[in-house]
Each structure stands twice: as C-alpha cells, then as structure tokens.
Design a protein around this motif. Structure first.
Motif, PDB file in Angstrom:
ATOM      1  N   GLY A   7       0.946  -1.320   0.129  1.00 32.19           N
ATOM      2  CA  GLY A   7      -0.187   0.026  -0.135  1.00 32.19           C
ATOM      3  C   GLY A   7       0.853   1.330  -0.114  1.00 32.19           C
ATOM      4  N   SER A   8       0.134   2.264  -0.428  1.00 33.74           N
ATOM      5  CA  SER A   8       1.059   3.664  -0.472  1.00 33.74           C
ATOM      6  C   SER A   8      -0.054   4.950   0.130  1.00 33.74           C
ATOM      7  N   ARG A   9      -1.053   4.594   0.658  1.00 37.73           N
ATOM      8  CA  ARG A   9      -1.885   5.853   1.245  1.00 37.73           C
ATOM      9  C   ARG A   9      -1.467   5.890   2.737  1.00 37.73           C
ATOM     10  N   LEU A  79      -4.970  -4.836   9.829  1.00 35.06           N
ATOM     11  CA  LEU A  79      -3.955  -4.842   9.029  1.00 35.06           C
ATOM     12  C   LEU A  79      -4.665  -5.394   7.582  1.00 35.06           C
ATOM     13  N   CYS A  80      -5.618  -6.413   7.669  1.00 33.84           N
ATOM     14  CA  CYS A  80      -6.397  -6.454   6.420  1.00 33.84           C
ATOM     15  C   CYS A  80      -7.197  -5.493   6.061  1.00 33.84           C
ATOM     16  N   ALA A  81      -7.723  -4.808   6.873  1.00 36.81           N
ATOM     17  CA  ALA A  81      -8.707  -3.579   6.503  1.00 36.81           C
ATOM     18  C   ALA A  81      -7.898  -2.639   5.769  1.00 36.81           C
ATOM     19  N   LYS A  82      -6.822  -2.337   6.435  1.00 36.08           N
ATOM     20  CA  LYS A  82      -5.947  -1.371   5.872  1.00 36.08           C
ATOM     21  C   LYS A  82      -5.420  -1.538   4.445  1.00 36.08           C
ATOM     22  N   PHE A  83      -5.081  -3.105   4.306  1.00 31.10           N
ATOM     23  CA  PHE A  83      -4.732  -3.444   2.911  1.00 31.10           C
ATOM     24  C   PHE A  83      -5.814  -3.184   2.108  1.00 31.10           C
ATOM     25  N   CYS A  84      -6.993  -3.505   2.608  1.00 31.06           N
ATOM     26  CA  CYS A  84      -8.290  -3.210   1.318  1.00 31.06           C
ATOM     27  C   CYS A  84      -8.244  -1.665   1.039  1.00 31.06           C
ATOM     28  N   TYR A  85      -8.214  -0.802   1.975  1.00 32.66           N
ATOM     29  CA  TYR A  85      -8.145   0.604   1.560  1.00 32.66           C
ATOM     30  C   TYR A  85      -6.871   0.972   0.758  1.00 32.66           C
ATOM     31  N   GLY A  86      -5.697   0.120   0.813  1.00 34.23           N
ATOM     32  CA  GLY A  86      -4.577   0.695   0.137  1.00 34.23           C
ATOM     33  C   GLY A  86      -3.558   1.548   1.130  1.00 34.23           C
ATOM     34  N   ILE A  87      -3.752   1.216   2.455  1.00 33.68           N
ATOM     35  CA  ILE A  87      -2.980   2.174   3.220  1.00 33.68           C
ATOM     36  C   ILE A  87      -1.921   1.255   3.684  1.00 33.68           C
ATOM     37  N   THR A  88      -0.717   1.947   3.611  1.00 37.28           N
ATOM     38  CA  THR A  88       0.720   1.438   3.909  1.00 37.28           C
ATOM     39  C   THR A  88       0.429   0.378   5.194  1.00 37.28           C
ATOM     40  N   CYS A 101      -3.236 -15.757   8.684  1.00 39.28           N
ATOM     41  CA  CYS A 101      -4.325 -16.500   9.297  1.00 39.28           C
ATOM     42  C   CYS A 101      -5.692 -15.744   9.156  1.00 39.28           C
ATOM     43  N   ALA A 102      -5.616 -14.487   9.292  1.00 41.70           N
ATOM     44  CA  ALA A 102      -6.569 -13.474   9.301  1.00 41.70           C
ATOM     45  C   ALA A 102      -6.948 -13.397   7.877  1.00 41.70           C
ATOM     46  N   ALA A 103      -6.157 -13.297   7.012  1.00 39.20           N
ATOM     47  CA  ALA A 103      -6.514 -13.327   5.354  1.00 39.20           C
ATOM     48  C   ALA A 103      -6.812 -14.355   4.918  1.00 39.20           C
ATOM     49  N   GLU A 104      -6.660 -15.588   5.576  1.00 40.34           N
ATOM     50  CA  GLU A 104      -7.366 -16.974   5.125  1.00 40.34           C
ATOM     51  C   GLU A 104      -8.863 -17.182   5.815  1.00 40.34           C
ATOM     52  N   TYR A 105      -8.921 -16.445   7.173  1.00 36.08           N
ATOM     53  CA  TYR A 105     -10.304 -16.186   7.743  1.00 36.08           C
ATOM     54  C   TYR A 105     -11.209 -15.327   6.840  1.00 36.08           C
ATOM     55  N   LEU A 106     -10.876 -14.388   6.193  1.00 35.57           N
ATOM     56  CA  LEU A 106     -11.556 -13.653   5.627  1.00 35.57           C
ATOM     57  C   LEU A 106     -11.791 -14.081   4.035  1.00 35.57           C
ATOM     58  N   GLN A 107     -10.816 -15.132   3.898  1.00 33.71           N
ATOM     59  CA  GLN A 107     -10.829 -15.535   2.392  1.00 33.71           C
ATOM     60  C   GLN A 107     -10.384 -14.435   1.279  1.00 33.71           C
ATOM     61  N   MET A 108      -9.351 -14.079   1.581  1.00 37.60           N
ATOM     62  CA  MET A 108      -8.784 -13.021   0.669  1.00 37.60           C
ATOM     63  C   MET A 108      -7.891 -13.299  -0.293  1.00 37.60           C
ATOM     64  N   SER A 109      -8.493 -14.443  -0.940  1.00 41.35           N
ATOM     65  CA  SER A 109      -7.586 -15.196  -1.955  1.00 41.35           C
ATOM     66  C   SER A 109      -7.811 -14.694  -3.567  1.00 41.35           C
ATOM     67  N   GLU A 110      -7.159 -15.654  -4.566  1.00 47.50           N
ATOM     68  CA  GLU A 110      -7.122 -14.915  -5.829  1.00 47.50           C
ATOM     69  C   GLU A 110      -8.373 -15.072  -6.485  1.00 47.50           C
ATOM     70  N   GLU A 111      -9.128 -16.095  -5.894  1.00 46.17           N
ATOM     71  CA  GLU A 111     -10.673 -15.999  -6.494  1.00 46.17           C
ATOM     72  C   GLU A 111     -11.351 -14.959  -6.662  1.00 46.17           C
ATOM     73  N   VAL A 112     -10.929 -13.872  -5.358  1.00 44.75           N
ATOM     74  CA  VAL A 112     -11.837 -12.743  -5.440  1.00 44.75           C
ATOM     75  C   VAL A 112     -11.094 -11.642  -6.412  1.00 44.75           C
ATOM     76  N   LYS A 114      -7.099 -10.732  -8.127  1.00 43.91           N
ATOM     77  CA  LYS A 114      -5.725 -11.074  -8.487  1.00 43.91           C
ATOM     78  C   LYS A 114      -4.911 -10.319  -7.510  1.00 43.91           C
ATOM     79  N   GLY A 115      -3.723 -11.051  -7.210  1.00 45.64           N
ATOM     80  CA  GLY A 115      -2.720 -10.363  -6.270  1.00 45.64           C
ATOM     81  C   GLY A 115      -3.237  -9.861  -4.941  1.00 45.64           C
ATOM     82  N   ASN A 116      -4.226 -10.575  -4.426  1.00 49.51           N
ATOM     83  CA  ASN A 116      -4.696 -10.476  -3.055  1.00 49.51           C
ATOM     84  C   ASN A 116      -3.828 -10.519  -2.031  1.00 49.51           C
ATOM     85  N   LEU A 117      -4.131 -10.438  -0.679  1.00 54.57           N
ATOM     86  CA  LEU A 117      -3.195 -10.498   0.248  1.00 54.57           C
ATOM     87  C   LEU A 117      -2.636 -11.747   0.659  1.00 54.57           C
ATOM     88  N   VAL A 118      -3.572 -13.041   0.473  1.00 50.21           N
ATOM     89  CA  VAL A 118      -2.964 -14.046   0.673  1.00 50.21           C
ATOM     90  C   VAL A 118      -1.913 -14.720  -0.446  1.00 50.21           C
TER      91      VAL A 118
END
Length: 631
Positions: A7-9, A79-88, A101-112, A114-118
């Motif tokens: 992230g960059s914001r 951490l996961c929420a800030k990644f979604c907002y593009g915050i560093t 583990c949090a990204a797996e819980y929220l299912q932040m995978s490539e299916e949703v 590309k280049g997701n957090l997982v």
C-alpha cells in the motif's frame, strides 16, 4: 530481519469514542465487530477483496457483522482492512502468521481478486522468511498463538523444515547477521562463520522455542543424519540449562512449596516434567554424546519433578555406560520424595552401580594363539593371522579400559560413601550394599573406604557390636597405609579384632622389608613400636612375625582393612587394653572351659596361623595379668 511494505496511502484510521473509523468523504455504510471492538467501514473496498464478508452480507441484511474467534484479534483485522483501503502496512516475521491466518479467515484469495493479500503473504513467506535464519525462528515462535491455523496452513512444518535444512548445511551458507545471539558487525561476519563451523552455532537460537516446537525441530535435525551426536547433546544441554528449574535443591523451600500444593505449583511441575521427559527422549543413543555430569543433573531433576520410572531407569542405564566420568557431587541425588528423611537417593546410585557392573562383565579372548588354534580346529578360516592379532589387540585394549574404569569407579564410590556416611538416617544395610558393590580387585587400597566407615561410625554411635563388625567386614587389612594403621589402632569405635589385626599386619609388613639398602630393617613409627614393645613383641626381630602378609588372619568373611587418616596424639596401648577388656568375659569362658556356645571371635582366632596365634595369646595373657595386678 526482512520486512515487506504493502500500500501507499497514509493511515487514516482513527478512534472516536468506542469506534474505530476511517477518515473519508464517503460515509461508512456498515459496521464490523471484532473481539468486542467496532469498526465503521465501507462495503466496497472490503467486499471487493474479502469473499467471507461478501457471503455474510448477502446472507444477513443487518448492518452489523460480527466476526467471532477472529485469528489475531483486532490487530490482525486492522492489517487486512488497511490493505483493502490501500493504506501502507508493514509485514515482518513478527506479524506474518497473524496476517496470514486473518487473510485466510476473510478468504482474501485469488478467487476474489488477483494479487490479493493471501498471495502476497505467501510470496513473502516463501522467498524471504524461510530463507532467513532468524526470520524462520521468530515466525515459528509466533505460531504458538495460532496452533490449529498454523498447522492447517503448513506454516509450522515449513518453518521447521527450513530451520533443519539450515542446521544441516554449512554455516557459511546461512545468514547469521540478524541472529540475536550473534550480533556482529558485517566486517566480522567471516570470522564468526569460521568459528561457528566447528560447533553447534544454532543451539542457542533454537533454545528459545517451546518444548513442543523444539522437540519437532530436533527430530527433523536428527533425521537428517549429518549433525554429530555430540552437537545434538550440546544443544540439549543448552536447552535444559535455559528452561529446567535450578537443580540445586533447598529442602526447606521445596518443603514449603510442597505443603502449599497450589494449582499453579502443580501446573508448573507438570510442565517441567513434560519438558524433562521430552529432553530424555531426544538424547542420542551413542555413548559419550552427552557428558555423565549432564546425565546426572537430568537425573536429579527427574527425582525432584517425580518423572516416570521408565525415564529414570533409562537415565540410570546411560549414566552407567560412562560412570567413570562422574564426580562425587554428581552422585549426590536428592530423594524422590520430599518427605524422605534421608538426604540422598542411595537406591538410584545402587542401581547405576549394578548396571555398570553388568555392562563390564564381557571378557576378551585369552590369547590370539589359542583363539587361532581353536578356530582352525573347528573350521577353515579365510581371515589372516594379522587380522586375528588385530582383533586380539582391540579386545585387550577394551579389557584394559574396562579395568581402568572399575578402578576409577571404586575411588568414586568410596568418596560417595564418605559423603552419605554423615547422614544419620542412612541405614547400615544400604551403606554396606554400596561398599560391597565394588569388586575387590578394583580397590588398590582401602584408605578412602576406612575414612567412610570411620565417618559412619561417628555419625551412628548407637550401633551395637554386631553392626560394627558387619560394616567392618568390607575392609582388608592387607591394604593399609601407615597412617591408617596408626589411626585405626586408636579408634575406639572399631571392633577389637580390627585393631589387633592392624597391628599384626603392620608388624608383618615391617618384617617383610628386611633390608633397607644396608641390611637394616625399616623403622616403625615410635608410637606403634612402643605399643608392640608394651606387649613383649620385638619389632626388630623378623622372626617375631614371620607369617606371610598374604595369609588371612580371620575367615574370609571377617577380613577387614583400614585406611589412611592423620594420627592424633593419644595412648595407643590404652585404647587396645580397653578393647581387650570388652571381651574379657568371653575370653574367660573359653579359657575356663565353660560349656557354652563357642563364640565366633574364638572361631576366627583358631583360624590364625601358628605364630600369630601365639602373639594373640600373649596379648590376652598380658591383658589378663595386668587386670589381676590392678585388682
């Protein structure tokens, strides 16, 4: 240590009363509750990357979404929420497990998307974390907070494999610059690696792991088969020193702790017991992989923590393999029960000695020639005579080492007996059993054994005559030093025959040394010479004690000896007279032909060779005459 920025914001999260909000021109449209904290957020950035939130919003029209048992708590969720907002955000070995583990819980995978957090976390984990020594260890430590998630995501197993592979490789190929136990400057790195290559450079670092992870890591290292067993033993010693409680036991403090019997103390003891038994299971099977001193320290801890019987017997067996390396202080093991009145656990030492003697009973062939001839008579052999000679030489060396070990162990046991003899609650049977457990040939002299018996007799003054005789049966009069004779001759705690035999053997020794370079007999100490002269024994006449020093004065089961101590200035003849007076009544019965049962003292007397028998008679008659005169 390695880290990754995503992230960059700038960070726009802030706290308003009991809510966490994001500064934005667009008003928030739904609320998420995590571990009791509420977040006012926007659906679009989160739902576009979190498949779980998409499904929850579609299934429930409510504006508040609850995420129970969220791995990592509010820190990981933010951490996961800030990644979604593009915050560093910054990812390192300290938080990558929680974020994964949090990204797996929220299912932040490539299916949703590309280049997701997982995906990003996996790339960083495989390319950076697992390639760094310190990063791998820190990451493995953090898996303790998420055991199930870490196992399911194979984080734990991958970290263990990475650590084991680095241990098995040459230190020069491992980056040690960020290892906390070796913080060195870059220009010193080469010398540090050179030194590390010759020892277990990894032992201190992995000693930070909990026992479960440590056990799995050590199993992986041992299974590689490249690390010497001595380094495995050193690593276990480092770990035990770091995590096991102090082995120097204070009986009063431990007694108070036992009386309290609190749940916390019980839990602590259980954890230490599990740790101890895990260390025992990791010990290399090879002899010498760990020192005998370390094994005995572990055995002390096993007694204090009441470890399983199988664990203690395994330790006793391993100690017996290298018992000659032990010291007396190593053998001073506290008893298993804190309520025991004895100061030390004598039984476990007896078990160790028994194991030691059993292991040393194998004997080598008698001679290479006989062995060769016997084998040739039975069958043709393809081996050469040189091979036979070589095997015999090896067996001779093994036999010599075994004999040397028994000599050392005999010294060790005598020193141990001197320590435990001070215990007023030590039973006579246990003392005698330990003293008799050493083969007769392994005691070159009995000085230390006599010292131990003397200490025991002084600490147990209520022993009767038969008990004092029993403890003295392990002594051999032929193995006395001059100082031992002088001390034993005036020791009022010893039985009569010990004192008399000491004097006779000393006289026999003097008679055997007939020449001292100029035809003169070796001079005896003045106090012993005076005592012998007082009983009409001429120390200058070799014929006065012409019996051989190898002749047994008493029956084999009654042979005693004494050992060297400094002689205090006292009246030896008076001591002997008092001891002879003890048996006056028994002697009178024998001389007067009393029809009673023949005393055992007289039986031993009858077994004495001719001239010593006359000398005994002279002692008894002189004592009796002097008593008549006094009357």
């Amino acid at each position: 240590m390695k880290f990754m920025k995503l992230g960059s914001r700038p960070d726009t999260f802030y706290t308003s009363e009991d809510l966490r909000c994001v500064s934005s021109e667009v008003s928030s449209d739904f609320t998420i509750e995590v571990s009791g904290s509420r977040y006012l957020l926007h659906k679009f950035p989160l739902l576009s990357k979190c498949l779980r939130l998409q499904r929850m919003c579609s299934e429930s029209p409510e504006s508040i979404i609850q995420l129970p048992e969220f791995p990592g708590g509010v820190e990981a969720f933010e951490l996961c929420a800030k990644f979604c907002y593009g915050i560093t955000i910054t990812i390192s070995a300290y938080n990558i497990v929680a974020a994964r583990c949090a990204a797996e819980y929220l299912q932040m995978s490539e299916e949703v998307e590309k280049g997701n957090l997982v995906y990003k976390l996996e790339v960083f984990f495989n390319s950076c974390i697992l390639n760094g020594w310190r990063d791998s260890i820190v990451t493995l430590q953090t898996t303790k907070a998420f055991p199930l998630w870490s196992e399911d995501l194979a984080i734990t197993s991958r970290c263990i494999e990475a650590i084991a592979s680095k241990v098995l490789s040459h230190p020069s190929k491992v980056s040690l610059s960020h290892s906390h136990s070796r913080r060195v400057r870059d220009d010193d790195m080469s010398s540090n690696r050179a030194a590390a290559s010759s020892r277990g450079w990894w032992a201190e670092d992995i000693a930070e792991l909990g026992i479960d992870l440590y056990w799995r890591t050590m199993i992986a290292i041992k299974s590689g088969g490249k690390v010497p067993t001595s380094l495995i033993g050193d690593a276990l010693r480092v770990y035990a020193s770091k995590w096991l409680p102090t082995l120097q036991r204070n009986r009063k403090v431990v007694k108070k702790k036992e009386d309290s019997d609190s749940d916390s103390d019980t839990d602590t003891s259980s954890k230490h017991r599990l740790l101890l038994e895990s260390i025992i299971s990791l010990l290399p099977a090879e002899k010498g992989a760990v020192s005998c001193s370390f094994l005995l320290k572990i055995l002390k801890a096993a007694n204090i923590l009441n470890a399983s019987t199988s664990s203690k017997m395994e330790l006793a067996r391993r100690v017996a393999l290298q018992l000659e390396e032990a010291t007396v202080s190593d053998l001073l093991i506290p008893p298993m029960s804190y309520k025991s009145e004895m100061l030390y656990d004598v039984d476990i030492v007896a078990t160790i000695l028994e194991q030691f003697m059993v292991q040393g009973q194998t004997s080598p062939p008698t001679s290479p020639l006989r062995g060769k001839k016997g084998m040739m008579d039975r069958r043709r052999r393809s081996r050469s005579a040189e091979n036979i000679d070589l095997e015999f030489q090896e067996s001779r060396r093994s036999s010599s080492a075994s004999h040397s070990s028994k000599l050392k162990v005999a010294k060790l046991v005598d020193g141990y007996l001197q320590q435990i003899a001070r215990d007023v609650n030590l039973p006579l049977s246990k003392f005698v059993t330990l003293a008799e457990s050493v083969p007769e040939f392994s005691r070159l002299d009995h000085d230390d054994l006599y010292r131990a018996i003397d200490i025991y007799l002084k600490a147990h003054k209520n022993l009767n005559k038969s008990e004092r005789k029993r403890i003295c049966r392990v002594l051999d009069c032929k193995k006395l030093s001059m100082e031992a004779c002088m001390h034993a001759a005036q020791n009022e705690m010893l039985p009569l025959r010990v004192v008399v035999q000491v004097l006779f053997y000393e006289q026999a020794r003097a008679a055997a040394a007939t020449n001292n370079g100029e035809g003169k007999m070796t001079e005896l100490p003045s106090n012993i010479k005076a005592l012998l002269a007082a009983h009409n024994i001429d120390p200058s006449n070799p014929n006065a004690a012409s019996y051989s020093t190898t002749t047994s004065i008493a029956a084999p089961e009654d042979q005693w000896s004494v050992s060297g101590l400094k002689s205090p200035k006292s009246k030896l003849s008076g001591t002997l007279r008092s001891k002879l007076a003890e048996d006056e009544e028994v002697d009178e019965r024998f001389m007067n032909g009393d029809g009673g049962r023949t005393p055992s003292r007289f039986k031993a007397f009858c077994a004495i060779p001719g001239r010593p028998k006359k000398m005994f008679s002279k002692f008894l008659s002189i004592n009796r005459n002097s008593s008549d005169k006094n009357c």
